[in-house]
Design a protein around this motif. Sequence first.
Motif, PDB file in Angstrom:
ATOM      1  N   ILE A  20      17.160 -80.051 -52.589  1.00  0.00           N
ATOM      2  CA  ILE A  20      16.985 -81.495 -52.707  1.00  0.00           C
ATOM      3  C   ILE A  20      15.505 -81.812 -52.572  1.00  0.00           C
ATOM      4  O   ILE A  20      14.873 -81.461 -51.583  1.00  0.00           O
ATOM      5  N   GLU A  21      14.960 -82.453 -53.602  1.00  0.00           N
ATOM      6  CA  GLU A  21      13.539 -82.814 -53.585  1.00  0.00           C
ATOM      7  C   GLU A  21      13.392 -84.322 -53.713  1.00  0.00           C
ATOM      8  O   GLU A  21      14.237 -84.980 -54.315  1.00  0.00           O
ATOM      9  N   LYS A  22      12.265 -84.810 -53.205  1.00  0.00           N
ATOM     10  CA  LYS A  22      11.901 -86.212 -53.416  1.00  0.00           C
ATOM     11  C   LYS A  22      10.800 -86.272 -54.452  1.00  0.00           C
ATOM     12  O   LYS A  22       9.915 -85.416 -54.471  1.00  0.00           O
ATOM     13  N   SER A  23      10.867 -87.309 -55.286  1.00  0.00           N
ATOM     14  CA  SER A  23       9.846 -87.482 -56.316  1.00  0.00           C
ATOM     15  C   SER A  23       9.372 -88.929 -56.280  1.00  0.00           C
ATOM     16  O   SER A  23      10.170 -89.833 -56.000  1.00  0.00           O
ATOM     17  N   LEU A  24       8.100 -89.153 -56.562  1.00  0.00           N
ATOM     18  CA  LEU A  24       7.636 -90.531 -56.724  1.00  0.00           C
ATOM     19  C   LEU A  24       7.744 -90.885 -58.209  1.00  0.00           C
ATOM     20  O   LEU A  24       7.189 -90.185 -59.056  1.00  0.00           O
ATOM     21  N   VAL A  25       8.492 -91.949 -58.469  1.00  0.00           N
ATOM     22  CA  VAL A  25       8.687 -92.398 -59.846  1.00  0.00           C
ATOM     23  C   VAL A  25       8.105 -93.802 -59.973  1.00  0.00           C
ATOM     24  O   VAL A  25       8.335 -94.662 -59.118  1.00  0.00           O
ATOM     25  N   ILE A  26       7.313 -94.012 -61.017  1.00  0.00           N
ATOM     26  CA  ILE A  26       6.772 -95.355 -61.275  1.00  0.00           C
ATOM     27  C   ILE A  26       7.221 -95.798 -62.656  1.00  0.00           C
ATOM     28  O   ILE A  26       7.011 -95.074 -63.643  1.00  0.00           O
ATOM     29  N   ILE A  27       7.865 -96.967 -62.725  1.00  0.00           N
ATOM     30  CA  ILE A  27       8.088 -97.606 -64.023  1.00  0.00           C
ATOM     31  C   ILE A  27       6.823 -98.420 -64.269  1.00  0.00           C
ATOM     32  O   ILE A  27       6.521 -99.378 -63.553  1.00  0.00           O
ATOM     33  N   LYS A  28       6.033 -97.970 -65.220  1.00  0.00           N
ATOM     34  CA  LYS A  28       4.694 -98.518 -65.444  1.00  0.00           C
ATOM     35  C   LYS A  28       4.791 -99.932 -66.034  1.00  0.00           C
ATOM     36  O   LYS A  28       5.859-100.355 -66.489  1.00  0.00           O
TER      37      LYS A  28
END
Length: 151
Positions: A20-28
Amino acid sequence: MEKCRVSGVKKKAGDEASNIEKSLVIIKPDGVKKKIVGEIISRLEKENFKIEKLKMAKISRELACKHYYEHKDKDFFDPLIDYITSGPSVIMVVSGENSISRIRELMGPTDSRKAKKGTIRGDYGVDVTVNVIHGSDSPESAKREIELFFK
Ligand code: IDP
Ligand code: MG
């Protein structure tokens, strides 16, 4: 009474070692302007990713420069900073099994023109700069980026 037989019990899928990983996601900003925030979150949730944190904010130039520090000497750096600070973005921490590589597959390659239909950039991106979405590219960048945006 029949004894419970522990041996020979088949392993369920969830029993396998997980990553299980965490990711930073940005909707630009272009994704927010195109009104595809719901569509993008829906694609993530359908793939069983969990939205752990979410906020909407116009990213400051200072934060944008820190986030994209690795590109500071590239010729596209100034247009990139102008673009990412041009309006509100949706910034999220997303978790799930191998989320970093799997989210990048859902996104498609950086250049939207080369991204296949069915990927987020292939369906909604414009070009190599205006490409709808950011996703962390390694566990180290995910940690750094999450600390930057959710300290
Ligand atoms: P990524 O977002 O797919 O990880 P990076 O190489 O980390 O791609 O670049 C960060 C962002 O900078 C891209 O998402 C895109 O908005 C912009 N960018 C990347 N390469 C170019 C380029 O060659 N020309 C213009 N903009 C670019
Ligand atoms: Mg990147």
